[in-house]
Scaffold this motif. Structure first.
Motif, PDB file in Angstrom:
ATOM      1  N   ALA A  52       0.861  -1.185   0.000  1.00  0.00           N
ATOM      2  CA  ALA A  52       0.000   0.000   0.000  1.00  0.00           C
ATOM      3  C   ALA A  52       0.892   1.228   0.000  1.00  0.00           C
ATOM      4  CB  ALA A  52      -0.927   0.000   1.213  1.00  0.00           C
ATOM      5  N   GLY A  53       1.140   1.785  -1.181  1.00  0.00           N
ATOM      6  CA  GLY A  53       2.103   2.874  -1.282  1.00  0.00           C
ATOM      7  C   GLY A  53       3.485   2.382  -0.909  1.00  0.00           C
ATOM      8  N   ARG A  54       4.106   3.058   0.057  1.00  0.00           N
ATOM      9  CA  ARG A  54       5.440   2.643   0.500  1.00  0.00           C
ATOM     10  C   ARG A  54       5.390   1.546   1.556  1.00  0.00           C
ATOM     11  NH1 ARG A  54       7.297   8.306   2.671  1.00  0.00           N
ATOM     12  NH2 ARG A  54       5.106   8.170   3.326  1.00  0.00           N
ATOM     13  N   TYR A  55       4.194   1.187   1.998  1.00  0.00           N
ATOM     14  CA  TYR A  55       4.060   0.277   3.131  1.00  0.00           C
ATOM     15  C   TYR A  55       3.807  -1.166   2.698  1.00  0.00           C
ATOM     16  CZ  TYR A  55       3.357   4.534   5.912  1.00  0.00           C
ATOM     17  OH  TYR A  55       3.510   5.752   6.518  1.00  0.00           O
ATOM     18  N   PRO A  56       4.707  -2.094   3.033  1.00  0.00           N
ATOM     19  CA  PRO A  56       4.386  -3.515   2.868  1.00  0.00           C
ATOM     20  C   PRO A  56       3.545  -3.964   4.063  1.00  0.00           C
ATOM     21  CG  PRO A  56       6.632  -3.277   3.681  1.00  0.00           C
ATOM     22  CD  PRO A  56       6.089  -1.876   3.494  1.00  0.00           C
ATOM     23  N   LEU A  57       2.418  -4.612   3.788  1.00  0.00           N
ATOM     24  CA  LEU A  57       1.492  -5.028   4.831  1.00  0.00           C
ATOM     25  C   LEU A  57       1.180  -6.510   4.698  1.00  0.00           C
ATOM     26  CD1 LEU A  57      -1.124  -2.117   4.435  1.00  0.00           C
ATOM     27  CD2 LEU A  57       0.834  -2.159   5.994  1.00  0.00           C
ATOM     28  N   PHE A  58       0.641  -7.099   5.769  1.00  0.00           N
ATOM     29  CA  PHE A  58       0.088  -8.444   5.651  1.00  0.00           C
ATOM     30  C   PHE A  58      -1.139  -8.567   6.544  1.00  0.00           C
ATOM     31  CE2 PHE A  58       3.076  -9.076   9.192  1.00  0.00           C
ATOM     32  CZ  PHE A  58       2.369  -9.878  10.074  1.00  0.00           C
ATOM     33  N   VAL A  59      -2.018  -9.473   6.143  1.00  0.00           N
ATOM     34  CA  VAL A  59      -3.210  -9.817   6.918  1.00  0.00           C
ATOM     35  C   VAL A  59      -3.048 -11.263   7.356  1.00  0.00           C
ATOM     36  CG1 VAL A  59      -5.715 -10.092   6.881  1.00  0.00           C
ATOM     37  CG2 VAL A  59      -4.647  -8.229   5.586  1.00  0.00           C
ATOM     38  N   VAL A  60      -3.367 -11.548   8.625  1.00  0.00           N
ATOM     39  CA  VAL A  60      -3.221 -12.907   9.151  1.00  0.00           C
ATOM     40  C   VAL A  60      -4.434 -13.237  10.015  1.00  0.00           C
ATOM     41  CG1 VAL A  60      -1.934 -12.141  11.202  1.00  0.00           C
ATOM     42  CG2 VAL A  60      -1.650 -14.488  10.369  1.00  0.00           C
ATOM     43  N   ASP A  64      -7.761 -16.934  17.481  1.00  0.00           N
ATOM     44  CA  ASP A  64      -9.137 -16.685  17.885  1.00  0.00           C
ATOM     45  C   ASP A  64     -10.076 -16.494  16.694  1.00  0.00           C
ATOM     46  OD1 ASP A  64      -8.184 -14.296  16.940  1.00  0.00           O
ATOM     47  OD2 ASP A  64      -8.574 -13.140  18.766  1.00  0.00           O
ATOM     48  N   GLY A  65      -9.547 -16.660  15.467  1.00  0.00           N
ATOM     49  CA  GLY A  65     -10.358 -16.524  14.262  1.00  0.00           C
ATOM     50  C   GLY A  65     -10.475 -15.111  13.753  1.00  0.00           C
ATOM     51  N   GLU A  66      -9.900 -14.136  14.466  1.00  0.00           N
ATOM     52  CA  GLU A  66      -9.973 -12.744  14.042  1.00  0.00           C
ATOM     53  C   GLU A  66      -8.885 -12.427  13.007  1.00  0.00           C
ATOM     54  OE1 GLU A  66     -12.198 -10.322  14.928  1.00  0.00           O
ATOM     55  OE2 GLU A  66     -13.301 -11.975  15.873  1.00  0.00           O
ATOM     56  N   LEU A  67      -9.233 -11.560  12.056  1.00  0.00           N
ATOM     57  CA  LEU A  67      -8.249 -11.082  11.092  1.00  0.00           C
ATOM     58  C   LEU A  67      -7.544  -9.868  11.651  1.00  0.00           C
ATOM     59  CD1 LEU A  67     -10.235 -11.332   7.725  1.00  0.00           C
ATOM     60  CD2 LEU A  67      -8.529 -12.927   8.627  1.00  0.00           C
ATOM     61  N   ARG A  68      -6.239  -9.813  11.470  1.00  0.00           N
ATOM     62  CA  ARG A  68      -5.448  -8.667  11.903  1.00  0.00           C
ATOM     63  C   ARG A  68      -4.494  -8.277  10.779  1.00  0.00           C
ATOM     64  NH1 ARG A  68      -6.059 -12.002  16.339  1.00  0.00           N
ATOM     65  NH2 ARG A  68      -7.004 -10.996  18.166  1.00  0.00           N
ATOM     66  N   ALA A  69      -4.157  -7.007  10.735  1.00  0.00           N
ATOM     67  CA  ALA A  69      -3.219  -6.508   9.725  1.00  0.00           C
ATOM     68  C   ALA A  69      -2.035  -5.858  10.413  1.00  0.00           C
ATOM     69  CB  ALA A  69      -3.920  -5.509   8.799  1.00  0.00           C
ATOM     70  N   PHE A  70      -0.857  -6.080   9.840  1.00  0.00           N
ATOM     71  CA  PHE A  70       0.376  -5.520  10.393  1.00  0.00           C
ATOM     72  C   PHE A  70       1.268  -5.037   9.254  1.00  0.00           C
ATOM     73  CE2 PHE A  70      -0.944  -8.830  13.420  1.00  0.00           C
ATOM     74  CZ  PHE A  70      -1.002  -8.095  14.597  1.00  0.00           C
ATOM     75  N   HIS A  71       2.192  -4.156   9.608  1.00  0.00           N
ATOM     76  CA  HIS A  71       3.232  -3.757   8.670  1.00  0.00           C
ATOM     77  C   HIS A  71       4.255  -4.893   8.586  1.00  0.00           C
ATOM     78  CE1 HIS A  71       2.172   0.543   7.988  1.00  0.00           C
ATOM     79  NE2 HIS A  71       1.381   0.244   9.009  1.00  0.00           N
ATOM     80  N   ASN A  72       4.609  -5.244   7.367  1.00  0.00           N
ATOM     81  CA  ASN A  72       5.403  -6.442   7.110  1.00  0.00           C
ATOM     82  C   ASN A  72       6.896  -6.151   7.229  1.00  0.00           C
ATOM     83  OD1 ASN A  72       6.025  -9.049   6.372  1.00  0.00           O
ATOM     84  ND2 ASN A  72       5.575  -8.772   4.190  1.00  0.00           N
ATOM     85  N   TRP A  99      14.223 -13.326  14.958  1.00  0.00           N
ATOM     86  CA  TRP A  99      13.309 -12.709  15.910  1.00  0.00           C
ATOM     87  C   TRP A  99      11.919 -13.269  15.614  1.00  0.00           C
ATOM     88  CZ3 TRP A  99      13.906  -7.163  18.053  1.00  0.00           C
ATOM     89  CH2 TRP A  99      15.235  -6.945  18.461  1.00  0.00           C
ATOM     90  N   ALA A 100      11.199 -13.637  16.675  1.00  0.00           N
ATOM     91  CA  ALA A 100       9.919 -14.331  16.479  1.00  0.00           C
ATOM     92  C   ALA A 100       8.770 -13.544  17.108  1.00  0.00           C
ATOM     93  CB  ALA A 100       9.980 -15.726  17.073  1.00  0.00           C
ATOM     94  N   TYR A 101       7.666 -13.464  16.350  1.00  0.00           N
ATOM     95  CA  TYR A 101       6.472 -12.734  16.787  1.00  0.00           C
ATOM     96  C   TYR A 101       5.276 -13.689  16.794  1.00  0.00           C
ATOM     97  CZ  TYR A 101       9.377  -8.761  15.362  1.00  0.00           C
ATOM     98  OH  TYR A 101      10.404  -7.856  15.219  1.00  0.00           O
ATOM     99  N   SER A 102       4.335 -13.425  17.692  1.00  0.00           N
ATOM    100  CA  SER A 102       3.084 -14.167  17.654  1.00  0.00           C
ATOM    101  C   SER A 102       2.251 -13.643  16.492  1.00  0.00           C
ATOM    102  CB  SER A 102       2.309 -13.984  18.966  1.00  0.00           C
ATOM    103  OG  SER A 102       1.767 -12.663  19.040  1.00  0.00           O
ATOM    104  N   ILE A 103       1.215 -14.404  16.096  1.00  0.00           N
ATOM    105  CA  ILE A 103       0.356 -13.916  15.015  1.00  0.00           C
ATOM    106  C   ILE A 103      -0.601 -12.831  15.516  1.00  0.00           C
ATOM    107  CG2 ILE A 103       0.548 -15.935  13.536  1.00  0.00           C
ATOM    108  CD1 ILE A 103      -2.019 -17.007  14.662  1.00  0.00           C
ATOM    109  N   ASP A 104      -0.449 -12.459  16.792  1.00  0.00           N
ATOM    110  CA  ASP A 104      -1.119 -11.274  17.312  1.00  0.00           C
ATOM    111  C   ASP A 104      -0.207 -10.057  17.270  1.00  0.00           C
ATOM    112  OD1 ASP A 104      -3.346 -12.800  17.843  1.00  0.00           O
ATOM    113  OD2 ASP A 104      -2.779 -13.191  19.926  1.00  0.00           O
ATOM    114  N   GLY A 105       1.034 -10.246  16.772  1.00  0.00           N
ATOM    115  CA  GLY A 105       1.949  -9.132  16.606  1.00  0.00           C
ATOM    116  C   GLY A 105       2.914  -8.883  17.739  1.00  0.00           C
TER     117      GLY A 105
END
Length: 372
Positions: A52-60, A64-72, A99-105
């Motif tokens: 999205a423009g200069r921003y790489p993003l992802f949706v996961v 809990d079944g919820e969709l979340r979006a983060f900067h990639n 470095w490891a992150y949860s899928i909640d960010g």
């Protein structure tokens, strides 16, 4: 080039890096961007990426079944965390230093933290959040974590985008296409919304639609377009349609609904298909278009029978020129790509100029340029 501010953009808008980069900041980073369909992310850990423009993003999808979006981007050195699409299970691991992150960010683990980063506060290094929402089975993302609600962005469009229910249709994966076009993204969009060329460039390929009775308008920044089937085609629709008909469209509302959701997502809804047309700027003179299509849930025999019946009742016109010529291909997409690339090349000529757009069938182009 004329400097009439009522209808044109400067030549730089189509050829310069400076203008292109400004569009990324001021248009694509401020608008909701299409990323895919709801069914692309079914299970916990499923993800899909987008720019999205200069921003790489992802949706996961979370546990809990919820969709979340983060900067990639990893909070350590900025490495891209995820590529394309897939399933990351419960943990997102940076490929550079693990470095490891949860899928909640949340930042979970840092290798050799006690010796290399003894004072590190992991709680302050969570992934940067973004926004995600769905509309008409489509997923959209926004770089801001508290963006304008998606329902507000598309407010008022429902009566104009057609009676199609995309959730009830099946994606035809084999028809998914990706085109690299040597033209500026705005040339591609202007062609997509131009009502003037339909009866001329596509006189053979789209002659089932009544171009003389097209209707169009802007609702906010979004362009709405509709044109009916020709009376002759409509009278023999059951035989002439190359695909089984969508059964939930009332006969009085049949036709082509072809809106452009600002700035870069086209929808194409017909009597037998529903498609997305995703325009992705790559460079001032390069654009990628990806299309995905949904069709009715019918048997293979139904499709074979309908295609054969359509061919026998309305055989494809044979070309008389070079079969390798896109204008002789019988494919309206190749016709469009050809003229877009030709227009981009012409912009290198010192003689290049543009006449004012038509007052009716090209007012869509004027309106889009004003928005940009």
């Amino acid at each position: 080039m004329s400097t009439n501010p009522d209808w044109h953009l400067p030549l730089d808008a189509y050829v310069s890096n400076e203008w292109f980069e400004r569009e990324q900041r001021q248009i694509f980073e401020r608008c909701w961007q299409f990323v895919g369909f709801v069914e692309d992310i079914r299970e916990p850990g499923d993800y899909i990426t987008v720019q999205a423009g200069r921003y790489p993003l992802f949706v996961v999808k979370g546990l809990d079944g919820e969709l979340r979006a983060f900067h990639n981007i990893c909070r350590h050195r900025g490495t891209q965390l995820l590529r394309t699409s897939g399933n990351t299970k419960k943990v997102i691991t940076c490929p550079y230093h693990d470095w490891a992150y949860s899928i909640d960010g949340e930042l979970l683990t840092v290798p050799e933290q006690s010796t290399e980063f003894p004072n590190l506060d992991k709680g302050r290094l969570c992934l940067h959040g973004a926004s995600v929402d769905s509309w008409k089975s489509m997923l959209f993302v926004h770089p801001e974590p508290k963006a304008q609600p998606l329902t507000d962005w598309f407010d008022g469009l429902d009566p104009y985008i057609g009676p199609h229910i995309p959730e009830s249709l099946d994606e035809h994966v084999e028809s998914q296409m990706r085109y690299e076009i040597a033209a500026n993204w705005k040339i591609v969009v202007e062609n997509y919304i131009d009502g003037y060329h339909l009866a001329h460039l596509h006189s053979s390929t789209l002659n089932m639609y009544d171009h003389r009775h097209q209707k169009s308008r802007f609702i906010g920044p979004h362009f709405m377009f509709y044109e009916p089937l020709t009376p002759n085609y409509l009278a023999q629709l059951q035989k002439r349609s190359p695909l089984p008909l969508i059964d939930h469209i009332p006969r009085e509302r049949l036709g082509a609904y072809v809106p452009l959701l600002f700035p870069n997502l086209g929808l194409s809804a017909t009597e037998s298909t529903w498609s997305t047309f995703h325009v992705q700027p790559v460079a001032p003179d390069k654009t990628i278009v990806e299309t995905r299509t949904r069709v009715p849930d019918a048997s293979s025999w139904s499709y074979l029978k309908q295609g054969l019946q359509s061919y026998l009742s309305w055989p494809t016109q044979s070309t008389t020129g070079d079969p390798g010529d896109p204008l002789e291909s019988g494919d309206f997409m190749l016709e469009d790509i050809h003229v877009c690339e030709q227009q981009q090349r012409a912009m290198n000529s010192p003689k290049f100029d543009m006449a004012p757009p038509g007052v009716d069938l090209e007012r869509s182009v004027t309106g889009f340029r004003k928005l940009v």
